[in-house]
Write a protein that holds these residues in place. Structure first.
Motif, PDB file in Angstrom:
ATOM      1  N   UNK A  22      13.502  23.390 -43.649  1.00  0.00           N
ATOM      2  CA  UNK A  22      14.713  22.970 -42.956  1.00  0.00           C
ATOM      3  C   UNK A  22      14.683  23.356 -41.487  1.00  0.00           C
ATOM      4  N   UNK A  23      14.215  24.546 -41.192  1.00  0.00           N
ATOM      5  CA  UNK A  23      14.117  24.999 -39.802  1.00  0.00           C
ATOM      6  C   UNK A  23      13.096  24.170 -39.026  1.00  0.00           C
ATOM      7  N   UNK A  24      11.966  23.868 -39.668  1.00  0.00           N
ATOM      8  CA  UNK A  24      10.952  23.036 -39.012  1.00  0.00           C
ATOM      9  C   UNK A  24      11.510  21.652 -38.715  1.00  0.00           C
ATOM     10  N   UNK A  25      12.225  21.079 -39.669  1.00  0.00           N
ATOM     11  CA  UNK A  25      12.814  19.756 -39.473  1.00  0.00           C
ATOM     12  C   UNK A  25      13.845  19.785 -38.353  1.00  0.00           C
ATOM     13  N   UNK A  26      14.684  20.828 -38.326  1.00  0.00           N
ATOM     14  CA  UNK A  26      15.695  20.949 -37.273  1.00  0.00           C
ATOM     15  C   UNK A  26      15.040  21.071 -35.907  1.00  0.00           C
ATOM     16  N   UNK A  27      14.010  21.884 -35.809  1.00  0.00           N
ATOM     17  CA  UNK A  27      13.322  22.083 -34.533  1.00  0.00           C
ATOM     18  C   UNK A  27      12.521  20.854 -34.094  1.00  0.00           C
ATOM     19  N   UNK A  28      12.192  19.974 -35.034  1.00  0.00           N
ATOM     20  CA  UNK A  28      11.427  18.772 -34.681  1.00  0.00           C
ATOM     21  C   UNK A  28      12.255  17.782 -33.867  1.00  0.00           C
ATOM     22  N   UNK A  37      14.193  15.447 -35.077  1.00  0.00           N
ATOM     23  CA  UNK A  37      14.527  14.244 -35.840  1.00  0.00           C
ATOM     24  C   UNK A  37      15.908  14.385 -36.455  1.00  0.00           C
ATOM     25  N   UNK A  38      16.642  13.294 -36.518  1.00  0.00           N
ATOM     26  CA  UNK A  38      17.958  13.299 -37.148  1.00  0.00           C
ATOM     27  C   UNK A  38      17.867  12.840 -38.587  1.00  0.00           C
ATOM     28  N   UNK A  39      18.844  13.201 -39.365  1.00  0.00           N
ATOM     29  CA  UNK A  39      18.915  12.777 -40.759  1.00  0.00           C
ATOM     30  C   UNK A  39      19.722  11.483 -40.804  1.00  0.00           C
TER      31      UNK A  39
END
Length: 152
Positions: free
Chosen positions: A21-27, A29-31
């Motif tokens: 989740x942290x990696x996705x947030x830092x990337x 990209x939006x959900x």
């Protein structure tokens, strides 16, 4: 031994999910909106599902004996020692304002939540002890929370 521990940690969903989740947030990209709506519903159902699971576990008849001394010790630690330690840290170490200190102590004085029960069930360890501790701390916190509020 280090390899075995690292592999065990890498397969643990309690560690992997927040990291991803942290990696996705830092990337950046939006959900997508439909996925976000689904995830909000799923996240909102976690606590009620845990409470239903806990209730079913408490209602279940079992042969295992409950160690009341352990439950009593855990309850005293959670309802008395934990808030007292929080007060000490808030006042003496972190020098928080009175309002923040009161909030921290009252949060620490809350009964044991369903998180430890979910972890105990996941690992098949001491679920009976955990559920009994949740029950006792929830009942006893009626008195201890009033006591902490009176002291604060």
């Amino acid at each position: 031994m280090a390899r075995k521990v690292a592999l065990s940690l890498a397969r643990n969903p309690l560690l992997v999910a927040p990291a991803l989740g942290a990696v996705f947030l830092l990337s950046g990209f939006g959900v997508p909106a439909p996925v976000n709506a689904f995830l909000k519903l799923l996240g909102g159902s976690a606590s009620p599902c845990a409470l239903v699971g806990l209730g079913l576990f408490l209602a279940e008849k079992r042969e295992a004996s409950v160690h009341w001394t352990s439950i009593g010790a855990l309850s005293l630690i959670k309802l008395i020692l934990h808030p007292a330690l929080t007060w000490f840290l808030a006042v003496e170490i972190f020098h928080l304002t009175p309002g923040l200190t009161h909030a921290a102590v009252l949060l620490a004085a809350l009964p044991t939540g369903t998180g430890p029960f979910m972890v105990a069930e996941y690992y098949r360890r001491e679920a009976a002890l955990t559920s009994a501790t949740i029950l006792i701390t929830t009942i006893a916190s009626l008195a201890t929370l009033m006591g902490w509020m009176a002291v604060m």
